[in-house]
Design a protein around this motif. Structure first.
Motif: not given
Length: 265
Positions: A12-21, A37-40, A88-93
């Motif tokens: 399970v990964a969480l990516v912030t700023g995951g809506s674009q770019g 993937v969880a998207l924030c 939560l295994d992976v956090l991408v900020t």
């Protein structure tokens, strides 16, 4: 096989700023490698569009709109992922905001806004993610408990006119990554950063709207072009995967060779 170590099935990964770019590209790459993937980000509509892309790959997607300038909301996003997806295994900020303005004209309000999103929320989301990773009881002794991937910048190490506040926050990201990597190595949590070079995204559109300035930038890139968001796919999957279990406290520069030309921008 070594390629099996790049798979993220069951993660399970969480990516912030995951809506674009860049955030969107990294979120999709993690899903392609097998992760749910969880998207924030702030825009639910944009997040839902990326979630649809991820579900089309056969992976789960969770949409968590939030204003990351609110640190309580930012930490709450991490808790929501664990509560709703179980781990939560992976956090991408990846979330960040920009300000292009001479340092002599920056206001306290502008300073606070960039620091809140680019630095403060990252610090406390990493902290909360690590707390959840450390608390897990299903991880064998000595095995990796999780991966944290922060997004640095060429301005983490060099200087660029009119982005002093952004550069300050990104310099902080670099040192934060190293500090966390050192402190949390005992828990087998790897903390690294990706350092994108000059990418044409919404955040950098002000640069590329000036053809002369854009050409000056591209002329300094040995590979001869600006980066595309998809160029980060390999880096984020590697740092999120078991293939990088012995890598921590590092910055992986994805810059087309820009750093070879010297740190000054």
């Amino acid at each position: 096989m070594v390629t099996d170590k790049l798979r993220l099935d069951g993660k399970v990964a969480l990516v912030t700023g995951g809506s674009q770019g860049l955030g969107r590209a990294m979120a999709v790459a993690l899903a392609e490698a097998g992760a749910d993937v969880a998207l924030c980000a702030r825009s639910r509509e944009r997040l839902c569009a990326v979630a649809d892309e991820i579900r089309a790959l056969g992976r789960g997607a969770l949409v968590l709109p939030a204003d990351l300038s609110d640190v309580d909301a930012a930490v709450g996003v991490v808790d929501d992922v664990v509560r709703r997806l179980g781990r939560l295994d992976v956090l991408v900020t990846s979330a960040a905001t920009q300000l292009r303005k001479p340092a002599l004209e920056v206001t306290l309000e502008e300073w606070d806004r960039l620091v809140a999103v680019n630095l403060r929320s990252v610090y406390f989301m990493c902290q909360r993610a690590a707390q959840h990773m450390i608390a897990r009881e299903d991880v064998p002794a000595g095995a990796s408990r999780g991966k944290i991937i922060n997004i640095a910048s060429l301005t983490s190490v060099g200087a660029w006119p009119d982005v002093s506040v952004y550069a300050t926050t990104k310099g902080g990201i670099l040192q934060m990554t190293r500090a966390f990597a050192l402190e949390w190595a005992r828990y087998h949590i790897c903390v690294n950063a990706i350092g994108p070079g000059t990418f044409h995204t919404e955040l950098t559109d002000a640069l590329y709207s000036d053809p002369e300035r854009a050409q000056r930038i591209v002329s300094r890139i040995p590979l001869g072009r600006a980066g595309l968001p998809e160029d980060l796919a390999g880096a984020v999957v590697y740092l999120a995967s078991p293939a990088s279990d012995y890598v921590t406290g590092q910055v992986l520069w994805v810059d087309g060779g820009f750093m070879l030309m010297g740190a000054g921008l």
